[in-house]
Design a protein around this motif. Sequence first.
Motif, mmCIF file in Angstrom:
data_model
loop_
_atom_site.group_PDB
_atom_site.id
_atom_site.type_symbol
_atom_site.label_atom_id
_atom_site.label_comp_id
_atom_site.label_asym_id
_atom_site.label_seq_id
_atom_site.Cartn_x
_atom_site.Cartn_y
_atom_site.Cartn_z
ATOM 1 N N LYS A 280 39.994 33.839 47.356
ATOM 2 C CA LYS A 280 39.604 34.640 46.201
ATOM 3 C C LYS A 280 38.851 35.897 46.609
ATOM 4 O O LYS A 280 39.197 37.006 46.186
ATOM 5 C CB LYS A 280 38.750 33.817 45.243
ATOM 6 C CG LYS A 280 38.350 34.619 44.013
ATOM 7 C CD LYS A 280 37.549 33.813 43.021
ATOM 8 C CE LYS A 280 37.218 34.681 41.797
ATOM 9 N NZ LYS A 280 36.389 33.956 40.809
ATOM 10 N N ARG A 281 37.830 35.753 47.430
ATOM 11 C CA ARG A 281 36.921 36.866 47.695
ATOM 12 C C ARG A 281 37.497 37.902 48.649
ATOM 13 O O ARG A 281 37.178 39.088 48.539
ATOM 14 C CB ARG A 281 35.603 36.328 48.246
ATOM 15 C CG ARG A 281 34.861 35.425 47.266
ATOM 16 C CD ARG A 281 33.644 34.767 47.886
ATOM 17 N NE ARG A 281 32.635 35.754 48.265
ATOM 18 C CZ ARG A 281 31.479 35.435 48.856
ATOM 19 N NH1 ARG A 281 31.209 34.160 49.133
ATOM 20 N NH2 ARG A 281 30.606 36.371 49.168
ATOM 21 N N CYS B 189 38.834 24.610 45.530
ATOM 22 C CA CYS B 189 39.363 25.905 45.097
ATOM 23 C C CYS B 189 39.027 26.174 43.635
ATOM 24 O O CYS B 189 38.739 27.308 43.263
ATOM 25 C CB CYS B 189 40.869 25.963 45.336
ATOM 26 S SG CYS B 189 41.324 26.305 47.063
ATOM 27 N N LEU C 290 39.257 29.682 41.518
ATOM 28 C CA LEU C 290 40.701 29.833 41.432
ATOM 29 C C LEU C 290 41.271 28.871 40.392
ATOM 30 O O LEU C 290 40.708 27.802 40.143
ATOM 31 C CB LEU C 290 41.375 29.556 42.785
ATOM 32 C CG LEU C 290 41.280 30.642 43.858
ATOM 33 C CD1 LEU C 290 39.901 30.681 44.479
ATOM 34 C CD2 LEU C 290 42.332 30.411 44.938
ATOM 35 N N ARG D 276 43.949 34.656 42.506
ATOM 36 C CA ARG D 276 43.380 34.094 41.278
ATOM 37 C C ARG D 276 44.070 32.797 40.875
ATOM 38 O O ARG D 276 43.430 31.875 40.377
ATOM 39 C CB ARG D 276 43.473 35.100 40.132
ATOM 40 C CG ARG D 276 42.658 36.377 40.346
ATOM 41 C CD ARG D 276 41.167 36.082 40.332
ATOM 42 N NE ARG D 276 40.357 37.288 40.492
ATOM 43 C CZ ARG D 276 39.915 37.750 41.648
ATOM 44 N NH1 ARG D 276 40.229 37.104 42.763
ATOM 45 N NH2 ARG D 276 39.189 38.845 41.713
ATOM 46 N N LYS D 277 45.377 32.734 41.082
ATOM 47 C CA LYS D 277 46.159 31.551 40.719
ATOM 48 C C LYS D 277 47.043 31.191 41.910
ATOM 49 O O LYS D 277 47.628 32.080 42.543
ATOM 50 C CB LYS D 277 47.013 31.821 39.473
ATOM 51 C CG LYS D 277 46.213 32.296 38.274
ATOM 52 C CD LYS D 277 47.099 32.523 37.059
ATOM 53 C CE LYS D 277 47.596 31.199 36.500
ATOM 54 N NZ LYS D 277 48.346 31.390 35.235
ATOM 55 N N CYS E 195 39.301 28.334 50.598
ATOM 56 C CA CYS E 195 39.325 28.579 49.151
ATOM 57 C C CYS E 195 38.522 29.814 48.784
ATOM 58 O O CYS E 195 38.977 30.675 48.013
ATOM 59 C CB CYS E 195 38.767 27.361 48.413
ATOM 60 S SG CYS E 195 39.819 25.889 48.489
ATOM 61 N N SER E 196 37.312 29.910 49.332
ATOM 62 C CA SER E 196 36.445 31.035 49.005
ATOM 63 C C SER E 196 37.055 32.352 49.465
ATOM 64 O O SER E 196 37.053 33.352 48.733
ATOM 65 C CB SER E 196 35.068 30.828 49.648
ATOM 66 O OG SER E 196 34.175 31.863 49.291
#
Length: 224
Positions: free
Chosen positions: A137-138, A161, A166, A143-144, A133-134
């Motif tokens: 995004k990173r 998430c 997210l 974002r979605k 999950c991290s």
Amino acid sequence: MRGLRLPRTRTGWRRTVQTVAALCTVGLLPAVWVQLAGGGRVRDLADVPAEPVAVVFGAGLTDGRPTPYLAHRLDAAAELYRAGKVRVLLVTGDNSRTSYDEPGAMRTYLVAHGVPSGQVVVDDAGFDTWDSCSRAKRVFGVRKAVLVSQGFHIRRAVALCEAAGLDVYGVGVDEPHDVTWFAGGAREVLAATKAAVDAALHPSPRFLGPPEPGVSQALASPRP
């Protein structure tokens, strides 16, 4: 060292039972949090909202190929792609050693089942759900997303998430309630404690690395 002494009175037994019950309640709080935090965002394949990306979590390999549980996740993700619900599939798993390439096997499976190779992006360092999950995004700039996993895991994935920043929905893949399913459900009770800690502390993934443009490039390309 003196051994554990059992209560000798009715009052002592009552207090012991109350203490054990209180400890059990506290121990189950993380699992309750997972259910509450993730349950409201779980949908079926038919009614999940369209999002740019589907994130598919690894579930192990057998002789270099996806296990049946992982294959079912990948089948669901491919169905989302064919239905136009998502445009890119981010497959995340363990590739910590050359002899075990979980996300590579996931990508190969999806391509063999009709998903264009350019629409499958590989995350080689999804060592657990929080890391996946991290990093989504990173590292990959997601974002979605729609998350794809089995029903016993999807609420924890959604909760983590969301905690990672997210905006997600989850699709829980149905499975027969066999030994593997019950083992997975039991594991979730234990994994919920780590999930609660990860959500509260936001630790860095085991391997972060630089940003990768694979998802944004795939989204920018015309749909094949």
